[in-house]
Scaffold this motif. Sequence first.
Motif, short mmCIF file in Angstrom:
data_model
loop_
_atom_site.label_atom_id
_atom_site.label_comp_id
_atom_site.label_asym_id
_atom_site.label_seq_id
_atom_site.Cartn_x
_atom_site.Cartn_y
_atom_site.Cartn_z
N ARG A 169 0.83 -1.22 0.00
CA ARG A 169 0.00 0.00 0.00
C ARG A 169 0.86 1.27 0.00
NH1 ARG A 169 -5.21 -1.72 0.87
NH2 ARG A 169 -5.42 -3.78 1.85
N ALA B 201 -2.08 -3.20 -3.49
CA ALA B 201 -2.40 -1.78 -3.68
C ALA B 201 -1.18 -0.88 -3.74
CB ALA B 201 -3.37 -1.31 -2.58
N TYR C 16 1.36 1.49 -5.89
CA TYR C 16 1.04 2.41 -6.98
C TYR C 16 2.24 3.32 -7.22
CZ TYR C 16 0.31 5.58 -3.05
OH TYR C 16 0.49 6.32 -1.90
N SER D 255 -1.51 -4.96 -7.66
CA SER D 255 -1.15 -3.56 -7.49
C SER D 255 -1.35 -2.82 -8.80
CB SER D 255 0.30 -3.45 -7.01
OG SER D 255 0.43 -3.95 -5.69
N TYR D 256 -0.95 -1.56 -8.80
CA TYR D 256 -1.21 -0.67 -9.93
C TYR D 256 0.09 0.05 -10.33
CZ TYR D 256 -5.68 -1.08 -7.39
OH TYR D 256 -6.78 -1.54 -6.69
N GLY E 122 -9.52 -3.46 -5.00
CA GLY E 122 -8.59 -2.64 -4.24
C GLY E 122 -9.01 -1.19 -4.27
N PRO E 123 -8.23 -0.30 -3.67
CA PRO E 123 -8.61 1.11 -3.56
C PRO E 123 -8.62 1.84 -4.89
CG PRO E 123 -6.38 0.76 -2.74
CD PRO E 123 -6.97 -0.59 -2.96
N ARG E 124 -7.98 1.29 -5.93
CA ARG E 124 -7.97 1.92 -7.25
C ARG E 124 -8.65 1.04 -8.29
NH1 ARG E 124 -3.83 3.90 -4.39
NH2 ARG E 124 -3.18 6.06 -4.74
N TYR F 214 -8.56 -5.67 -8.87
CA TYR F 214 -7.24 -6.20 -9.22
C TYR F 214 -7.39 -7.06 -10.47
CZ TYR F 214 -5.83 -4.72 -4.53
OH TYR F 214 -5.57 -4.00 -3.40
#
Length: 507
Positions: free
Chosen positions: A319, A342, A344, A366-367, A429-431, A434
């Motif tokens: 994160r 997560a 980024y 993840s991103y 996930g927060p964005r 996934y």
Amino acid sequence: MRRGVCVAVGAALLMVSGCSGKGTTEPPKSAPSATTTVTVPTAPPTAAAAVLGPTGPSTAKPCSGTNIPVGTDPQPIIDAAPQGTTFCFAKGVHRLTRPIQPRSNDTLAGNTGAVLSGSVRLTGWKREGSGWTVQGALPAAYPLKGQCEDNKAKPCQLGEQVFQDGNHLTRVMSLSQLRPGTFFGDYQANAIYLSDDPTGHVIEMAKTQTAIDKSADNVTVTGLTIQQFASRPQAGALQAGRGWKVTANDVRWNHAVGIMVIEGDDTVVSRNTVADNGQLGIGQYKSAGVKITANLVTRNNTDGFWIADWESGGIKSTRSSGEVSGNDIIANRGIGMWSDIAEYDRRITGNRIRDNAADGIRYEISYSAVIDQNVVEHNGFGTGRGSGGTLWDGGGINVNTSADVQVRGNLIKDNRNALSIQSRTRGDGPRGTYVLRNVLVEGNLIVMSDAASSLGVVENKRSPTQPGAITFRRNSYQGADHFAYRGKTMTWSEWQQSGFDQDSVSS
């Protein structure tokens, strides 16, 4: 060169159009199409020839400030001084019984030979049977956590490691297992047992959990050796906060994580030697814009944490965002560099990542990341429980169910598997969800000397790879003829026929 590409003589230039399947130029047509010239790598990235140079306290500047003598509790001295003071720990072993809590803008620095230790000396040994024992040193029972390679006895969960003359002894979980070089801690009887005669030796046990706590922002820690702390799994002997500078330290032989950055935006971790810690070298959690650069991270996971899949090895971040660059991440008993959950705006660049037991680099659920100009060599040959040699088990570089990831300009050489791209069902996930999407593998030099080594894409039934999700281009392969896609094992020509690496070369 393998069939399916056309290479200009004396250069690594591919003529993407104007090449036939037989490698000969077709006659011009009445309306010739445009020709695109693409460069593929002919040499490793500059990181392959780079030398890290010295790390640790020898690279720190001399300390000038308020002296902290050996044998004193540093906290009252720190509390009595104004914020922003530089504190110089004197040469010798400072045995801490509680974490140091610096204030904003303080500097904690070491004179040459300054050691912060979390251990206590064990004396009063008595002969018992074929071994030796001492009473009363262990703490009361505490909650245990952590995944161990031995998931039955679970030795990694206990933090009180024992050292003989500075050498790490291996924990066993019963008195009957006691052998030379091992110890047994009986927490119910509050007794420690050795097989080796302790007479004439310094026997120490890690007891204090944390050396330095993240009690304030903008703290500098430099020139110190930090060792033998009984840090709990996922916690650090040195816990850094926002805006910290952790530079030129030797962080070693602590039970769990050596350096842990927690909610530490814009922290810099550089020129440290982070070695032989029980679980992980460096950790990062919920921290944006952190720079982890020019560190030696080696031989971590000495206390038996799960090699394949539980935060063991070199560096792990969760994160968070920032840069991991120019490090030597070598011979850790786990993953070399792991971004998980997560992450980024991550950049992993110019590192030398060699001989780690599991993946060299893993980028998972993840991103947005750039993984470039790294040397990723001979990783993945030491995985144990729950792991094997398939692409599901990873590779030199493993991109797992992540989006907007560029893997470019790396040397990926002689890993158990070269490159594993994985599509799994991993939730939201927060964005966003996934998902494996917009992954570019470009301009890498990939060497696969082992015929059993593979490269490619694997997917589970509920998360098939979507068209256009992955692009391979401009790569140079040596010895590669074992690829995978859509559940099939492929040769180089079949891999190209599936739409990958149309402008790449293989020899």
